[in-house]
Motif scaffolding. Structure first.
Motif, PDB file in Angstrom:
ATOM      1  N   GLY A 151     -14.229  -8.020  -4.838  1.00  0.00           N
ATOM      2  CA  GLY A 151     -14.694  -8.715  -3.648  1.00  0.00           C
ATOM      3  C   GLY A 151     -14.284  -8.004  -2.377  1.00  0.00           C
ATOM      4  O   GLY A 151     -13.980  -6.816  -2.362  1.00  0.00           O
ATOM      5  N   VAL A 152     -14.257  -8.759  -1.295  1.00  0.00           N
ATOM      6  CA  VAL A 152     -13.984  -8.240   0.041  1.00  0.00           C
ATOM      7  C   VAL A 152     -12.622  -8.751   0.502  1.00  0.00           C
ATOM      8  O   VAL A 152     -12.339  -9.936   0.367  1.00  0.00           O
ATOM      9  CB  VAL A 152     -15.076  -8.736   1.022  1.00  0.00           C
ATOM     10  CG1 VAL A 152     -14.779  -8.326   2.439  1.00  0.00           C
ATOM     11  CG2 VAL A 152     -16.437  -8.217   0.583  1.00  0.00           C
ATOM     12  N   PRO A 153     -11.758  -7.881   1.047  1.00  0.00           N
ATOM     13  CA  PRO A 153     -10.474  -8.365   1.555  1.00  0.00           C
ATOM     14  C   PRO A 153     -10.676  -9.378   2.684  1.00  0.00           C
ATOM     15  O   PRO A 153     -11.487  -9.153   3.585  1.00  0.00           O
ATOM     16  CB  PRO A 153      -9.784  -7.102   2.073  1.00  0.00           C
ATOM     17  CG  PRO A 153     -10.484  -5.968   1.411  1.00  0.00           C
ATOM     18  CD  PRO A 153     -11.882  -6.433   1.180  1.00  0.00           C
ATOM     19  N   ARG A 154      -9.940 -10.477   2.595  1.00  0.00           N
ATOM     20  CA  ARG A 154     -10.027 -11.529   3.602  1.00  0.00           C
ATOM     21  C   ARG A 154      -8.634 -11.875   4.107  1.00  0.00           C
ATOM     22  O   ARG A 154      -7.660 -11.738   3.390  1.00  0.00           O
ATOM     23  CB  ARG A 154     -10.687 -12.775   3.025  1.00  0.00           C
ATOM     24  CG  ARG A 154     -12.125 -12.511   2.608  1.00  0.00           C
ATOM     25  CD  ARG A 154     -12.944 -13.789   2.564  1.00  0.00           C
ATOM     26  NE  ARG A 154     -14.338 -13.480   2.349  1.00  0.00           N
ATOM     27  CZ  ARG A 154     -15.220 -13.242   3.313  1.00  0.00           C
ATOM     28  NH1 ARG A 154     -14.845 -13.295   4.563  1.00  0.00           N
ATOM     29  NH2 ARG A 154     -16.468 -12.967   3.030  1.00  0.00           N
ATOM     30  N   CYS A 155      -8.581 -12.362   5.328  1.00  0.00           N
ATOM     31  CA  CYS A 155      -7.326 -12.769   5.951  1.00  0.00           C
ATOM     32  C   CYS A 155      -6.738 -13.960   5.191  1.00  0.00           C
ATOM     33  O   CYS A 155      -7.450 -14.922   4.886  1.00  0.00           O
ATOM     34  CB  CYS A 155      -7.565 -13.143   7.405  1.00  0.00           C
ATOM     35  SG  CYS A 155      -6.088 -13.752   8.248  1.00  0.00           S
ATOM     36  N   ALA A 156      -5.465 -13.886   4.909  1.00  0.00           N
ATOM     37  CA  ALA A 156      -4.789 -14.977   4.201  1.00  0.00           C
ATOM     38  C   ALA A 156      -4.722 -16.234   5.055  1.00  0.00           C
ATOM     39  O   ALA A 156      -4.660 -17.335   4.526  1.00  0.00           O
ATOM     40  CB  ALA A 156      -3.381 -14.543   3.806  1.00  0.00           C
ATOM     41  N   SER A 157      -4.788 -16.074   6.366  1.00  0.00           N
ATOM     42  CA  SER A 157      -4.665 -17.220   7.261  1.00  0.00           C
ATOM     43  C   SER A 157      -6.021 -17.842   7.613  1.00  0.00           C
ATOM     44  O   SER A 157      -6.258 -19.012   7.351  1.00  0.00           O
ATOM     45  CB  SER A 157      -3.937 -16.787   8.538  1.00  0.00           C
ATOM     46  OG  SER A 157      -3.789 -17.866   9.413  1.00  0.00           O
ATOM     47  N   CYS A 158      -6.925 -17.047   8.200  1.00  0.00           N
ATOM     48  CA  CYS A 158      -8.193 -17.609   8.704  1.00  0.00           C
ATOM     49  C   CYS A 158      -9.389 -17.324   7.798  1.00  0.00           C
ATOM     50  O   CYS A 158     -10.494 -17.786   8.065  1.00  0.00           O
ATOM     51  CB  CYS A 158      -8.466 -17.124  10.119  1.00  0.00           C
ATOM     52  SG  CYS A 158      -8.968 -15.390  10.233  1.00  0.00           S
ATOM     53  N   LYS A 159      -9.194 -16.514   6.762  1.00  0.00           N
ATOM     54  CA  LYS A 159     -10.235 -16.163   5.775  1.00  0.00           C
ATOM     55  C   LYS A 159     -11.343 -15.256   6.310  1.00  0.00           C
ATOM     56  O   LYS A 159     -12.360 -15.064   5.662  1.00  0.00           O
ATOM     57  CB  LYS A 159     -10.869 -17.414   5.133  1.00  0.00           C
ATOM     58  CG  LYS A 159      -9.879 -18.393   4.566  1.00  0.00           C
ATOM     59  CD  LYS A 159      -9.018 -17.765   3.514  1.00  0.00           C
ATOM     60  CE  LYS A 159      -8.056 -18.797   2.922  1.00  0.00           C
ATOM     61  NZ  LYS A 159      -6.785 -18.262   2.579  1.00  0.00           N
ATOM     62  N   ALA A 160     -11.168 -14.665   7.491  1.00  0.00           N
ATOM     63  CA  ALA A 160     -12.151 -13.724   8.031  1.00  0.00           C
ATOM     64  C   ALA A 160     -12.119 -12.434   7.211  1.00  0.00           C
ATOM     65  O   ALA A 160     -11.070 -12.049   6.676  1.00  0.00           O
ATOM     66  CB  ALA A 160     -11.841 -13.414   9.495  1.00  0.00           C
ATOM     67  N   ALA A 161     -13.257 -11.765   7.111  1.00  0.00           N
ATOM     68  CA  ALA A 161     -13.306 -10.468   6.436  1.00  0.00           C
ATOM     69  C   ALA A 161     -12.457  -9.470   7.214  1.00  0.00           C
ATOM     70  O   ALA A 161     -12.496  -9.434   8.444  1.00  0.00           O
ATOM     71  CB  ALA A 161     -14.745  -9.973   6.326  1.00  0.00           C
ATOM     72  N   LEU A 162     -11.687  -8.682   6.488  1.00  0.00           N
ATOM     73  CA  LEU A 162     -10.805  -7.697   7.115  1.00  0.00           C
ATOM     74  C   LEU A 162     -11.440  -6.311   7.087  1.00  0.00           C
ATOM     75  O   LEU A 162     -12.184  -5.987   6.152  1.00  0.00           O
ATOM     76  CB  LEU A 162      -9.476  -7.629   6.352  1.00  0.00           C
ATOM     77  CG  LEU A 162      -8.608  -8.869   6.430  1.00  0.00           C
ATOM     78  CD1 LEU A 162      -7.444  -8.750   5.443  1.00  0.00           C
ATOM     79  CD2 LEU A 162      -8.093  -9.084   7.844  1.00  0.00           C
ATOM     80  N   PRO A 163     -11.137  -5.473   8.078  1.00  0.00           N
ATOM     81  CA  PRO A 163     -11.560  -4.075   8.013  1.00  0.00           C
ATOM     82  C   PRO A 163     -10.947  -3.444   6.771  1.00  0.00           C
ATOM     83  O   PRO A 163      -9.768  -3.666   6.473  1.00  0.00           O
ATOM     84  CB  PRO A 163     -10.970  -3.456   9.279  1.00  0.00           C
ATOM     85  CG  PRO A 163     -10.676  -4.600  10.181  1.00  0.00           C
ATOM     86  CD  PRO A 163     -10.383  -5.764   9.293  1.00  0.00           C
ATOM     87  N   TRP A 164     -11.740  -2.687   6.036  1.00  0.00           N
ATOM     88  CA  TRP A 164     -11.260  -2.070   4.798  1.00  0.00           C
ATOM     89  C   TRP A 164     -11.250  -0.570   4.993  1.00  0.00           C
ATOM     90  O   TRP A 164     -12.228   0.122   4.748  1.00  0.00           O
ATOM     91  CB  TRP A 164     -12.172  -2.464   3.654  1.00  0.00           C
ATOM     92  CG  TRP A 164     -11.530  -2.399   2.310  1.00  0.00           C
ATOM     93  CD1 TRP A 164     -10.284  -1.945   1.999  1.00  0.00           C
ATOM     94  CD2 TRP A 164     -12.126  -2.810   1.082  1.00  0.00           C
ATOM     95  NE1 TRP A 164     -10.065  -2.060   0.656  1.00  0.00           N
ATOM     96  CE2 TRP A 164     -11.171  -2.581   0.060  1.00  0.00           C
ATOM     97  CE3 TRP A 164     -13.357  -3.336   0.745  1.00  0.00           C
ATOM     98  CZ2 TRP A 164     -11.429  -2.876  -1.262  1.00  0.00           C
ATOM     99  CZ3 TRP A 164     -13.608  -3.627  -0.578  1.00  0.00           C
ATOM    100  CH2 TRP A 164     -12.649  -3.403  -1.573  1.00  0.00           C
ATOM    101  N   LEU A 165     -10.129  -0.058   5.467  1.00  0.00           N
ATOM    102  CA  LEU A 165      -9.937   1.354   5.772  1.00  0.00           C
ATOM    103  C   LEU A 165      -8.740   1.836   4.968  1.00  0.00           C
ATOM    104  O   LEU A 165      -7.624   1.361   5.183  1.00  0.00           O
ATOM    105  CB  LEU A 165      -9.692   1.551   7.267  1.00  0.00           C
ATOM    106  CG  LEU A 165      -9.364   2.951   7.752  1.00  0.00           C
ATOM    107  CD1 LEU A 165     -10.551   3.876   7.574  1.00  0.00           C
ATOM    108  CD2 LEU A 165      -8.945   2.909   9.211  1.00  0.00           C
TER     109      LEU A 165
END
Length: 142
Positions: A24-38
């Motif tokens: 899947g896509v990395p998401r913020c543990a707090s707000c669940k927003a998609a995180l930049p994946w670098l």
């Protein structure tokens, strides 16, 4: 377990661990927003890191390369702007010459867009940030 980097969430600022490889896509543990994946990869983990269901932007660069340093902020911006839709993998060609040989890279910076591990687009040389971001967006949306 794959190594991870710590990334601040662009939405809430929470620091999150972002793995090199994930389902899947990395998401913020707090707000669940998609995180930049670098992430960075080398010859030992490139095949695994670059194989993803998302489009993967591979930045083949070297520390001594001025044009590589020039486009680095735009590459990072692409990872932020297209969070959840793009994975960015940086490869230092001096440390991983086999990867550049595998893709026939003759000049740097070279940017590749991979889908399902296959190259679908390529850009060689530095371009302005706006042009680079437009190229990445078009490749991701294709």
């Amino acid at each position: 377990m794959a190594a991870s980097d710590v990334t601040a969430c662009p939405s809430c600022g929470t620091r999150n661990r972002v793995p090199k490889v994930a389902q899947g896509v990395p998401r913020c543990a707090s707000c669940k927003a998609a995180l930049p994946w670098l992430v960075e990869a080398d010859e030992g983990d490139f095949t695994e890191v670059a194989a993803d269901r998302l489009p993967v932007l591979v930045d083949l660069w070297a520390d001594w390369c001025g044009p590589c340093r020039l486009i680095a902020p735009a590459v990072e911006q692409a990872s932020r702007d297209l969070a959840g839709r793009l994975k960015v993998v940086k490869v230092d060609v001096d440390r991983s010459p086999g990867i550049s040989a595998r893709y026939g890279v003759q000049g740097i910076p070279t940017l590749l867009v991979l889908r399902d591990g296959r190259e679908v687009d390529r850009q060689v040389g530095a371009s302005g940030a706006d042009a680079l971001l437009a190229w990445v967006r078009a490749a991701v949306d294709a």
